[in-house]
Scaffold this active site. Sequence first.
Site, PDB file in Angstrom:
ATOM      1  N   LYS A 161      32.813   3.228 129.605  1.00 19.99           N
ATOM      2  CA  LYS A 161      31.824   3.361 130.184  1.00 19.99           C
ATOM      3  C   LYS A 161      31.040   2.948 131.350  1.00 19.99           C
ATOM      4  O   LYS A 161      31.431   1.880 131.985  1.00 19.99           O
ATOM      5  CB  LYS A 161      30.945   2.753 129.152  1.00 19.99           C
ATOM      6  CG  LYS A 161      29.265   3.271 128.813  1.00 19.99           C
ATOM      7  CD  LYS A 161      28.495   2.665 127.969  1.00 19.99           C
ATOM      8  CE  LYS A 161      27.075   2.865 128.121  1.00 19.99           C
ATOM      9  NZ  LYS A 161      26.346   2.476 126.614  1.00 19.99           N
ATOM     10  N   SER A 163      23.443   5.652 124.548  1.00 23.66           N
ATOM     11  CA  SER A 163      23.562   5.812 126.080  1.00 23.66           C
ATOM     12  C   SER A 163      25.288   6.175 126.315  1.00 23.66           C
ATOM     13  O   SER A 163      25.171   6.627 127.763  1.00 23.66           O
ATOM     14  CB  SER A 163      23.223   4.080 126.651  1.00 23.66           C
ATOM     15  OG  SER A 163      24.176   2.962 126.528  1.00 23.66           O
ATOM     16  N   SER A 212      23.889   2.586 120.990  1.00 17.74           N
ATOM     17  CA  SER A 212      24.568   3.345 121.875  1.00 17.74           C
ATOM     18  C   SER A 212      25.799   3.512 121.514  1.00 17.74           C
ATOM     19  O   SER A 212      26.148   4.539 122.395  1.00 17.74           O
ATOM     20  CB  SER A 212      24.675   2.363 122.911  1.00 17.74           C
ATOM     21  OG  SER A 212      23.611   2.352 123.548  1.00 17.74           O
TER      22      SER A 212
END
Length: 462
Positions: A77, A151, A175
């Site tokens: 990420k 996210s 997330s």
Amino acid sequence: MLNPGPTVAEILASHESGSGSPIHTAVRVADAIAARGDDGTWITAVPRAELLAAAAEIERRPGARTLPLYGVPFGVKDSIDVAGWPTTLACPDFAYTATETAPAVQRLLDAGALFAGKTNLDQFATGLNGTRTPYPIPRSVCGGDLISGGSSSGSARAVALGEVPFCVATDTAGSGRVPAALNGIVGWKPSRGLISTVGLVPACKSLDCLTLMATTVEDLDRVFEVIADPDPNDPWSRERGERFDGNKIRLGLPDAVELEFFGDEVFRTAHLGLRERLPGLGFDCVTTTLRPFLDAGELLYQGPWVAERLVEFEDFLAAKPDSILPVIREILTGGMRFTAVDVFRAQQRLQELKSLVARMWREVDVMVVPTIGTTFTVPQVLADPIATNTVLGHYTHFGNLLDLTAIAVPLGATPDGRPFSAMVFGPALSDDTVLAAAARILDEPRPLVAHSEVRLEQRERR
């Protein structure tokens, strides 16, 4: 729903036997990413030539085939540092090139894993829907205009599309679980502190944790054995709890009237159908309540924890407010309204709820609820970004506030074609029990002996 690619276990078996190789795998990954183009999955993918060169370097290492993650590709990420690569947090004006690699990622690289690139996210890791990015908005792999969740939106897509078998992402408010649920994969938020967060640009530092996404519990086990390690530079670091001993699991089920599906009868029917099957899977099911968990979850964005995001981003917000997406700017500036009194009041309330929850864990080992109560399309989220995001976090917001471990468990599709997921969660350091419960729901065999011990025994026999 697309079929994922080979698992970590399958790739390792291929590489160790010689029927495949890290270079062959790198070619497949590069081809898969190139074929989809700029679809909102990756912010920075490793160029093909560099990926193949890295795979070749792994093959040349002494004893390469005994490496725990020999040639297994993975994504990171884009809020986690990898030396020599940009960290953007989906905000180009905030971006910088990392000079050091996050220790958790470095452990994977040292174990022979192949870094494939940085994945898309909701800007500043603030959001659960995947639409809060200046890059292409990713959609769920399940098709249509269904959101990918956030996210860690790109991380979930990369795994669900089969481009990589696992990704390292984050989970502060859900997330790592919400996008897993919306893309039909497994998303595990370990207990905070088991994986070092050094090298992560924090959202809420007291709540952040790194999370893993894959398609099987077995893959989570394998990767976790490598990535988890106490880090003296991480003040929240701690040792893993006891391993599941094979005894029966006491599974808490909230009364059905406490469950919220926001008018989505298809999701309600699917979840209640799962609950009917659980006793037959060997669980000791106990009726309990979800109320204190939900009360804690309301503190996250309605309370002063939103102000903690300003610790990292206040200066950037003041210097370049127009570089931040409007919805993110609204959330950040909202944190300025809280006082020190608000912080202490919320901490005291949270402690009361922690005390209630601690007593509940004497009666049950884990609990099962929906991961999300309904789904949204991209236009629905863009039309009402705050309210829809709150709905998505209904069952996840309380996780880190109450120091829990949790995993999103994919359970196929509903009759109308949407991904259906349940969440198993338990108290801090009950990770192994939570994983065991998830594996049982998935009908996935899970050995009681850790994979690292199994691999050591295999090497000793060679």
